[in-house]
Design a protein around this motif. Structure first.
Motif, PDB file in Angstrom:
ATOM      1  N   ALA A   1       1.031  11.362  -3.307  1.00 23.83           N
ATOM      2  CA  ALA A   1       1.619  12.613  -2.825  1.00 23.83           C
ATOM      3  C   ALA A   1       2.494  13.258  -3.901  1.00 23.83           C
ATOM      4  O   ALA A   1       2.529  14.480  -4.042  1.00 23.83           O
ATOM      5  CB  ALA A   1       2.418  12.354  -1.543  1.00 23.83           C
TER       6      ALA A   1
ATOM      7  N   GLY B   1      -9.571  -1.884  10.682  1.00 22.99           N
ATOM      8  CA  GLY B   1      -8.676  -0.730  10.613  1.00 22.99           C
ATOM      9  C   GLY B   1      -7.330  -1.022   9.986  1.00 22.99           C
ATOM     10  O   GLY B   1      -6.366  -0.276  10.170  1.00 22.99           O
ATOM     11  N   ARG B   2      -7.245  -2.103   9.224  1.00 21.42           N
ATOM     12  CA  ARG B   2      -5.976  -2.441   8.581  1.00 21.42           C
ATOM     13  C   ARG B   2      -6.055  -2.185   7.081  1.00 21.42           C
ATOM     14  O   ARG B   2      -7.124  -2.202   6.483  1.00 21.42           O
ATOM     15  CB  ARG B   2      -5.639  -3.912   8.832  1.00 21.42           C
ATOM     16  N   LEU B   3      -4.886  -1.958   6.469  1.00 21.41           N
ATOM     17  CA  LEU B   3      -4.846  -1.754   5.029  1.00 21.41           C
ATOM     18  C   LEU B   3      -4.964  -3.093   4.305  1.00 21.41           C
ATOM     19  O   LEU B   3      -4.418  -4.092   4.764  1.00 21.41           O
ATOM     20  CB  LEU B   3      -3.529  -1.073   4.628  1.00 21.41           C
TER      21      LEU B   3
ATOM     22  N   TRP C   1      -7.475   5.410   4.237  1.00 25.56           N
ATOM     23  CA  TRP C   1      -7.981   5.526   5.608  1.00 25.56           C
ATOM     24  C   TRP C   1      -8.445   6.950   5.897  1.00 25.56           C
ATOM     25  O   TRP C   1      -9.159   7.178   6.883  1.00 25.56           O
ATOM     26  CB  TRP C   1      -6.907   5.107   6.611  1.00 25.56           C
ATOM     27  N   GLN C   2      -8.060   7.906   5.068  1.00 29.85           N
ATOM     28  CA  GLN C   2      -8.494   9.280   5.300  1.00 29.85           C
ATOM     29  C   GLN C   2      -9.908   9.513   4.775  1.00 29.85           C
ATOM     30  O   GLN C   2     -10.630  10.370   5.293  1.00 29.85           O
ATOM     31  CB  GLN C   2      -7.503  10.260   4.660  1.00 29.85           C
TER      32      GLN C   2
ATOM     33  N   ARG D   1      -4.336  17.741  -2.997  1.00 25.92           N
ATOM     34  CA  ARG D   1      -3.853  17.027  -1.811  1.00 25.92           C
ATOM     35  C   ARG D   1      -4.015  15.523  -2.002  1.00 25.92           C
ATOM     36  O   ARG D   1      -4.964  15.039  -2.611  1.00 25.92           O
ATOM     37  CB  ARG D   1      -4.556  17.468  -0.520  1.00 25.92           C
ATOM     38  N   ALA D   2      -3.029  14.804  -1.487  1.00 25.54           N
ATOM     39  CA  ALA D   2      -3.105  13.345  -1.501  1.00 25.54           C
ATOM     40  C   ALA D   2      -4.180  12.896  -0.524  1.00 25.54           C
ATOM     41  O   ALA D   2      -4.340  13.470   0.550  1.00 25.54           O
ATOM     42  CB  ALA D   2      -1.753  12.749  -1.111  1.00 25.54           C
TER      43      ALA D   2
ATOM     44  N   ALA E   1       0.820  -1.213   0.000  1.00 27.68           N
ATOM     45  CA  ALA E   1       0.000   0.000   0.000  1.00 27.68           C
ATOM     46  C   ALA E   1       0.853   1.262   0.000  1.00 27.68           C
ATOM     47  O   ALA E   1       0.393   2.331  -0.426  1.00 27.68           O
ATOM     48  CB  ALA E   1      -0.942  -0.010   1.203  1.00 27.68           C
ATOM     49  N   ALA E   2       2.106   1.161   0.457  1.00 24.10           N
ATOM     50  CA  ALA E   2       2.981   2.335   0.500  1.00 24.10           C
ATOM     51  C   ALA E   2       3.261   2.865  -0.910  1.00 24.10           C
ATOM     52  O   ALA E   2       3.503   4.061  -1.089  1.00 24.10           O
ATOM     53  CB  ALA E   2       4.294   1.985   1.212  1.00 24.10           C
TER      54      ALA E   2
ATOM     55  N   GLN F   1       0.667   5.362  -1.845  1.00 28.95           N
ATOM     56  CA  GLN F   1       0.764   6.519  -0.943  1.00 28.95           C
ATOM     57  C   GLN F   1       1.806   7.498  -1.486  1.00 28.95           C
ATOM     58  O   GLN F   1       1.573   8.699  -1.574  1.00 28.95           O
ATOM     59  CB  GLN F   1       1.155   6.057   0.466  1.00 28.95           C
ATOM     60  N   VAL F   2       2.955   6.938  -1.876  1.00 33.11           N
ATOM     61  CA  VAL F   2       4.038   7.766  -2.419  1.00 33.11           C
ATOM     62  C   VAL F   2       3.591   8.449  -3.708  1.00 33.11           C
ATOM     63  O   VAL F   2       3.745   9.670  -3.877  1.00 33.11           O
ATOM     64  CB  VAL F   2       5.302   6.917  -2.670  1.00 33.11           C
TER      65      VAL F   2
ATOM     66  N   VAL G   1      -9.316   0.213   3.597  1.00 34.09           N
ATOM     67  CA  VAL G   1      -9.102  -0.103   4.999  1.00 34.09           C
ATOM     68  C   VAL G   1     -10.223  -1.049   5.445  1.00 34.09           C
ATOM     69  O   VAL G   1     -11.386  -0.871   5.074  1.00 34.09           O
ATOM     70  CB  VAL G   1      -9.019   1.207   5.827  1.00 34.09           C
TER      71      VAL G   1
ATOM     72  N   LEU H   1      -5.428   9.338   1.268  1.00 32.60           N
ATOM     73  CA  LEU H   1      -5.161   7.920   1.473  1.00 32.60           C
ATOM     74  C   LEU H   1      -6.460   7.220   1.853  1.00 32.60           C
ATOM     75  O   LEU H   1      -7.412   7.862   2.330  1.00 32.60           O
ATOM     76  CB  LEU H   1      -4.089   7.756   2.551  1.00 32.60           C
TER      77      LEU H   1
END
Lengths: 412, 412
Positions: free
Chosen positions: A83, A147-149, A102-103, A97-98, A75-76, A79-80, A143, A100
């Motif tokens: 952004a 609460g996990r990715l 969970w946001q 704006r990025a 998942a990282a 995310q990179v 998510v 994610l």
């Protein structure tokens, strides 16, 4: 124009995010849409190669696909890139704006590595769009209720894009490295042309072809939510790519019946002889195949002799053949008088179009053309949007070229 | 032993996370602590080099440090390494899970790239530890009140580790590539020895030395919360590294007065002559320096002649000199009769120990030793835990060696 038609989601895949230069170019495409007075949101994949790099890292510590910690690693990547795209858009003078998973959140369910989207909260997306801030959503993930990715499987960013488009009541441009969907594989038929407009159902059939331009589940999701998709190239200048528009079948008024010729290599055929038509034996066989995780494609059941036993024929991918044979053999050993045969070295050619069922002329052309080229047909199956034939693998490209020409697909 | 003494947080820095092999080795250190019947939590940095790689990527799209989108890029580094460590621990037969800052959450405030921890919810950490699951926390980051990721600045994972230790009422082992803190820099004094036990205050002074083994803010945080830190090497076999224990000053009963000799290169001295002692001019000067973001280190104010103007001397880092001169010049141009001088080519040597203030013998040794080696002292300043002298840069290493020997630091 309705409000919805002003909203657009742009999705950029790995090659469109292949490092800072390509990200900047993709950002210029977004900027061009904003200048067209579009309210836009962006969904991005990881930088090309990054998911494989991360998967290798996890693998070296024992983390395979389908492991929850591996999903946190993978998942990282998005995310990179989300952004980075937000930074590139800011350099274009836009607000961005990025965002994610969970946001928002993007809620998912199911196993790690193959989760499915169960909900997406549109509040933050809508707030951004209203304030003129371009939301850049990290694709391929969500998510869980714990609460996990969790990731959505290969090509999952297409699904994220379809879901974001549905949440914003927007249309969705999928940017990739090809300029849309073609009437067939241009590597086989140089005369293949871009398809301007097709239905979701047709797209599902064409997407299964060599060039996987759209993830299957994303098209199914778009179909269910009525999201218009466009497959476009991010390697052309902004506004240049015309691409292929994928719309609900009902929106396609006048059109040619056949939109493309798809194919699949490495197919095998299994034939089960002498089944009792009244015993549910066929259902037992398919149940056993499902347990063995064998995907069965074409299925033909023909009565051998009137009032007596039936024969069942079906095709599987070559890689699944061993598992398929083993599970069918085990199953039919319980039924007396049955036997099993199989054939490899086959390929599938499919004529795809809207409302093919009952179009006898389309089927007749298929038979005529293949017979005319002395290509034996080993099996035929039809659906609402395609007619597929199993042929000898050596003759596949010949069959694709012949059918492409016969249905007039090489003519504008 | 209290409950708390059974709980341990292990922090692994970038070199201890330098790829799958090193991560696996660090995991074996965790496993050894678990076998010692310890309840443990782990905090990790990004894989060595990864933060720089991500920062370069962001920079190529215009994203510098201190930009909110850059922080989202950087935060991915620790997300990856936390999940990789969890995988490595599972391969050791332990239960583990990666914990990201937004999952706890770790709340932060302040600017992107330099946020500070304002709160940490211990519920999930405690639940994991109780269930025998090792929480592996992604360091260096937290989530703001706006729900965005923000990083803590270089070395921020030390701060995360101190905060997690405080939340769990645990002690905290900081694993790095050196076996603890030394009496001085072994590159200058080969006889330098590992310090077994020092106070947080002393650590703050020694940490400012060349080898930055602990981030300053993490020591301040640990001091405020009474967290015992241990600096250890992850490059030795599990249990071998003795390291340096950092404890509250009150816990150090009997000890040698001087624990180490620290130094700093590239210092400059500014001298302001002729200030009016009753006008608040000195305060105005320091206020101007603060506005110019110049860090002022040593400060000496000496009365030039009884009842008349005073002279003010202070040291700054060489890189800040230009800004310092400019702001002081502007400021004193308002005061008649003042003048400004400066000197470069200086370095600072500091004798660090507990309760140095008022220890005249320690100060006398410093003066005696430096004079004995014909090293001129340009400025001296003292604090509770150190006596610092500004000397000519060329003579710095000579001064360090002489003081290290004079205070008996090369003897066990």
């Amino acid at each position: 124009m309705t409000d919805t038609s002003k909203r657009l989601v742009l999705k950029f895949g790995g090659t469109s995010m292949g490092g800072p230069v390509r990200i900047a170019h993709s950002a210029s495409i977004v900027a061009a849409e904003v200048r067209n007075a579009r309210q836009v949101a962006v969904v991005v994949s990881a930088i090309s190669g990054e998911t494989d790099r991360l998967l290798t890292l996890a693998g070296e510590l024992g983390g395979g696909l389908g492991e929850v910690e591996t999903d946190t690693v993978l998942a990282a990547g998005e995310q990179v890139s989300a952004a980075l795209m937000a930074l590139a858009l800011k350099r274009e003078g836009l607000k961005a704006r990025a965002l994610l998973s969970w946001q928002l959140p993007i809620e998912v369910d199911g196993p790690p590595g193959g989760a499915r989207i169960t909900g997406i909260n549109p509040a933050l997306l809508q707030a951004c769009v209203r304030e003129g801030v371009i939301p850049v959503v990290a694709g391929y993930q969500g998510v869980t209720s714990e609460g996990r990715l969790a990731t959505l499987g290969r090509g999952g960013t297409d699904l994220t894009a379809a879901a974001v488009a549905a949440a914003l009541k927007a249309e969705c441009d999928i940017y990739t490295d090809v300029d849309g969907v073609f009437t067939t594989d241009p590597r086989i038929v140089p005369e293949a042309r871009r398809v301007a407009r097709i239905s979701h159902e047709e797209m599902l059939e064409l997407a299964a072809m060599g060039a996987k331009v759209l993830q299957t589940r994303s098209v199914e999701y778009a179909k269910a939510k009525g999201v218009v998709l466009r497959v476009k190239s991010s390697f052309l200048d902004p506004g240049v790519s015309e691409g292929t528009e994928v719309v609900p079948a009902a929106d396609i008024a006048e059109r040619r019946v056949v939109s493309g010729v798809a194919y699949a290599r490495d197919q095998a055929r299994l034939s089960v002889y002498g089944l009792d038509p009244d015993s549910g034996q066929a259902a037992d066989i398919f149940s056993a195949l499902a347990d063995a995780e064998v995907g069965v494609d074409m299925i033909v059941q023909a009565r051998a002799r009137s009032g007596e036993a039936v024969n069942l024929e079906f095709s599987v991918e070559r890689k699944d053949l061993k598992r398929a044979l083993s599970s069918v053999e085990t199953e039919i050993s319980r039924f007396s008088g049955t036997s099993l045969a199989h054939e490899t070295g086959l390929a599938k050619v499919s004529v795809v179009g809207t409302g093919l069922r009952g179009r006898a002329d389309v089927a007749r052309t298929l038979y005529d053309v293949l017979r005319g080229h002395e290509i034996a047909v080993r099996m035929v199956a039809t659906s609402e949007v395609k007619i597929s034939a199993l042929v000898e693998a050596d003759l596949l490209e010949h069959a694709v070229r012949a059918l492409h020409a016969a249905y007039g697909l090489d003519q504008a």
